[in-house]
Design an enzyme around this catalytic site. Structure first.
Site, PDB file in Angstrom:
ATOM      1  N   ASP A  68       0.819  -1.216   0.000  1.00  0.00           N
ATOM      2  CA  ASP A  68       0.000   0.000   0.000  1.00  0.00           C
ATOM      3  C   ASP A  68       0.853   1.267   0.000  1.00  0.00           C
ATOM      4  O   ASP A  68       2.063   1.218  -0.133  1.00  0.00           O
ATOM      5  CB  ASP A  68      -0.996  -0.009   1.170  1.00  0.00           C
ATOM      6  CG  ASP A  68      -0.312   0.029   2.524  1.00  0.00           C
ATOM      7  OD1 ASP A  68       0.840   0.500   2.599  1.00  0.00           O
ATOM      8  OD2 ASP A  68      -0.926  -0.406   3.514  1.00  0.00           O
TER       9      ASP A  68
ATOM     10  N   LYS B  93      -4.277   3.107  -1.034  1.00  0.00           N
ATOM     11  CA  LYS B  93      -5.494   3.894  -0.873  1.00  0.00           C
ATOM     12  C   LYS B  93      -5.159   5.142  -0.084  1.00  0.00           C
ATOM     13  O   LYS B  93      -4.515   5.087   0.956  1.00  0.00           O
ATOM     14  CB  LYS B  93      -6.575   3.090  -0.134  1.00  0.00           C
ATOM     15  CG  LYS B  93      -7.126   1.925  -0.936  1.00  0.00           C
ATOM     16  CD  LYS B  93      -8.262   1.241  -0.214  1.00  0.00           C
ATOM     17  CE  LYS B  93      -7.769   0.423   0.943  1.00  0.00           C
ATOM     18  NZ  LYS B  93      -8.856  -0.321   1.599  1.00  0.00           N
TER      19      LYS B  93
ATOM     20  N   MET C  38      -4.316   9.252  10.577  1.00  0.00           N
ATOM     21  CA  MET C  38      -4.910   9.784   9.336  1.00  0.00           C
ATOM     22  C   MET C  38      -5.994  10.817   9.625  1.00  0.00           C
ATOM     23  O   MET C  38      -7.062  10.817   9.026  1.00  0.00           O
ATOM     24  CB  MET C  38      -5.498   8.632   8.509  1.00  0.00           C
ATOM     25  CG  MET C  38      -4.498   7.538   8.192  1.00  0.00           C
ATOM     26  SD  MET C  38      -5.257   5.976   7.671  1.00  0.00           S
ATOM     27  CE  MET C  38      -6.003   5.413   9.215  1.00  0.00           C
TER      28      MET C  38
END
Length: 718
Positions: A273, A293, A398
């Protein structure tokens, strides 16, 4: 020992054909078979579309037959297996489908595009429903039950205009002529696969022991025929690969675990990722597939990633799903495990160092500290609304876009101190790592913008350890009502233990103008005529909380304020009166009940010198207010019209904190002390208490003295 295998299966014609299909692969094996109806066969009124059906609707009775020793194995359509399987059951063999598609069966062999809008389509699968809605949202989808032949007949009888059926089922039954067209949408990953289940054997060693032990009972032994099924090269379970969910850690390859490094080296294919340092993978022999992503951009959706992992394992590849941090923290680990294991793929999980731990190491501060933090919460910053768990240290992953909303909620609703330190770190553990220091107040006011992402946010007093010794960090707990933002102390944590409830005025406003009740309230001194000579002159406010409800009940106070003298205790109450529209306010010198009494003693002298009748006093107050003020004023000769303007109650869901982590506690009223003791059981030791006003201080002294007396009595009894 070679025994005839005892098989149990459902009794439909399709199920019987599936049993035959399995044993065509093993012509050398002898078997005997029993058929029965499953719970799903008996209860066809249960819909399979709305989540009403139990997971084991088609397997429960077959499992029970094996448990009771009536059968050795059961043969199922693999997609009927529940997830997770019962703990005492296992899949010992899996046979791939010769066709994994779905077909449309319709009257007059109309294709999907030819069906009129509103046509009724029968299906028993949520996945098929989803695919159908994407192609023809104008059709009506209804659940359909029954064996394949029954479903086809229901279409012919006009109960449905069409139905979706597994192509392999129609082919097995010799009903290919019923297919109007093969549909293009994605089907269940186990569509058409056949599975064999048996009672779980604890380990391979135990299985071999049972096989080789003479004199063992039949229920304990596993005959060679069953071992043949397990070990056959035709058994897909023997040729499938595995999937390993591997934590890469926060970014520095040197923080990889030894087990993670070994898994990466041994992989045939690696799905990685956005948070992975690609250069680390350059010299690895495995095929590399990027599936990253980021907010607003997904190279692959999670459903696509799931399928890629499944396809790789089905092809016999040793697949690694490489994730930043730990694969089980904010990394869809559970979703991938469920998808893969429910489709009979073996999954390994190799943990990694999560970013919060790397941040603590990088900044040399602990996430917990015995002085002021015994709990830490790891929180996703991707939620639509900010989540603020009840923990003393919060770490947001995040969360760059949510920081202002998070800070606002922590301060405005949770009562966190304005000056709570916050560390914002970019690319933890990497060479370009950057850390930005701020406070909750600055975040709330939007003072930290345009920071690089991805960010991890550490919020809590532990962040203060970056520049201070633990002994210098002295949190203060405030127990009064939650003040307005501009009136809060930046150092205080607010956990209100009193709540103001204005419902206690029992519709007084209506009663004042209700003819039936007018005389009653007039007699209580709470209503009067415009020309009433005994209209009160003084209005005494000892709290800001009584102002709005009092003016609402007695609007004359505001409309004819020149006829009244307004007396106030303290700056806060005076300011609130001004904000409510009362222009002229007399604030007594002492911010307590003695200030009120002394002021009226001087008023009494004026009346006595003039030999005049004393004017009446209106005194709105809390439900917990003592009687000392009205009694003292009555002793001076004044008539006091006293009424409850608001209730002072314990909040329904007060926030509890670890009292060991606060050096000071602020009490604003006697009720905050009483509510504190009710909530926590006692006042803590080795804590500084700050009180507002002499009445609160006196009550605290009485409580502490009573506590000391109890200690002395206990000691003397010992």
């Amino acid at each position: 020992m070679n025994k005839k295998i005892r098989v149990i299966a459902r009794g439909s014609r399709l199920s019987r054909l599936q049993v035959e299909e399995v044993f065509k692969n093993f012509p050398e094996l002898a078997y005997e078979i029993k058929y029965l109806e499953s719970y799903g066969d008996k209860n066809q009124q249960i819909s399979l579309l709305n989540g009403e059906a139990p997971a084991d609707i088609f397997t429960r009775e077959l499992d029970d037959a094996i448990r009771q020793g009536d059968a050795d194995i059961a043969i199922h359509s693999a997609k009927d297996l529940p997830y997770p399987l019962p703990e005492d059951m296992e899949v010992i063999a899996l046979f791939p489908a010769f066709d994994t598609t779905d077909s449309l069966v319709s009257r007059d062999h109309k294709k999907l595009a030819e069906l009129p809008a509103g046509s009724i389509i029968g299906t028993s699968s949520p996945l098929r429903k989803k695919g159908l809605n994407e192609l023809r949202p104008d059709l009506t989808i209804k659940g359909i039950r029954g064996c394949i032949e029954d479903r086809v007949q229901q279409v012919k009888d006009g109960k449905y205009d069409a139905a979706i059926v597994a192509t392999c089922a129609l082919k097995r039954l010799g009903m290919e002529d019923e297919i109007a067209e093969v549909l293009p949408f994605q089907t269940h990953p186990l569509q058409g696969f056949l599975a064999i289940t048996a009672k779980k054997v604890k380990s391979e060693a135990q299985r071999m022991k049972n096989q080789n032990t003479e004199g063992s009972s039949a229920s304990e032994q596993e005959n060679s025929s069953l071992l043949t099924l397990r070990s056959s090269h035709k058994n897909l379970l023997n040729s499938q690969g595995t999937v390993s969910l591997v934590g890469f850690g926060p970014g520095d390859p040197e923080l990889l675990t030894i087990k993670a490094a070994k898994a990466i080296e041994a992989a045939d294919i690696i799905f990685y990722d956005d948070l992975i340092d690609e250069t680390y993978l350059n010299d690895k022999k495995a095929e590399k597939v990027y599936v990253g992503k980021r907010a607003g951009y997904h190279h692959k959706e999670q459903s696509e990633i799931n399928r890629l992992l499944l396809d790789a394992a089905r092809k016999g590849k040793n697949a690694v799903r490489l994730k930043g941090g730990d694969p089980m923290i904010f990394a869809h680990g559970s979703e991938e495990i469920e998808f893969l294991e429910s489709n009979l793929i073996n999954v390994n999980v190799i943990p990694g160092i999560t970013t919060a731990s790397a941040l603590a190491a990088s900044q040399k501060i602990s996430l917990t500290h015995r002085e002021f933090s015994s709990s830490v919460a790891l929180v996703s910053g991707h939620t639509p609304q900010p989540v603020t768990p009840d923990a003393e240290t919060l770490v947001y992953y995040m969360g760059a876009k949510q920081l202002q909303a998070i800070a606002t909620q922590l301060i405005d609703e949770e009562g966190w101190a304005f000056n709570t330190p916050v560390l914002l770190t970019y690319n933890v553990s990497r060479q370009d790592e950057q850390t930005f220091e701020t406070t909750l107040w600055e975040l709330r006011n939007g003072e930290k913008k345009d920071l690089p992402t991805p960010l991890i946010a550490l919020i809590g007093n532990v962040a203060g350890l970056k520049h201070h010794q633990a002994s210098d960090i002295k949190p203060t707990l405030y127990t009064g009502t939650l003040p307005d933002i501009e009136k809060r102390n930046a150092d205080y944590t607010y956990t209100p233990l009193i709540e103001i409830n204005n419902s206690s005025i029992f519709s007084l406003k209506d009663a004042l103008y209700d003819e039936e009740n007018y005389e009653y309230y007039k007699g209580k001194g709470l209503a009067w005529d415009d020309d009433d000579e005994k209209k009160p002159k003084y209005v005494v406010f000892t709290s800001q909380h009584s102002i709005s409800s009092t003016i609402e009940c007695i609007p004359e106070l505001l409309e004819e304020q020149e006829n009244y003298i307004f007396i106030s205790i303290g700056d806060t109450t005076t300011e609130a009166l001004h904000n409510a529209g009362i222009k002229d306010v007399i604030q007594v010198e002492e911010d307590n009940r003695f200030g009120i009494i002394k002021w009226f003693e001087k008023e009494k002298e004026k009346y006595d010198e003039a030999n005049a009748r004393y004017e009446d006093i209106i005194y709105p107050h809390s439900s917990l207010s003592p009687e000392d003020i009205p009694l003292a004023l009555q002793e001076l000769g004044f008539s006091v019209k006293s009424f409850v303007a608001y209730k002072n109650v314990m909040p329904e869901h007060p926030r509890l904190v670890n009292l060991n982590h606060f050096k000071r506690i602020v009490f604003t009223s006697p009720s905050t002390i009483d509510n504190f003791i009710e909530l926590y059981g006692k006042l803590p030791e080795n804590t500084e208490f700050i009180t507002r006003g002499p009445i609160t201080q006196k009550h605290l002294e009485e409580v502490l003295e009573a506590k000391n007396n109890r200690k002395r009595r206990t000691k003397s009894e010992e």
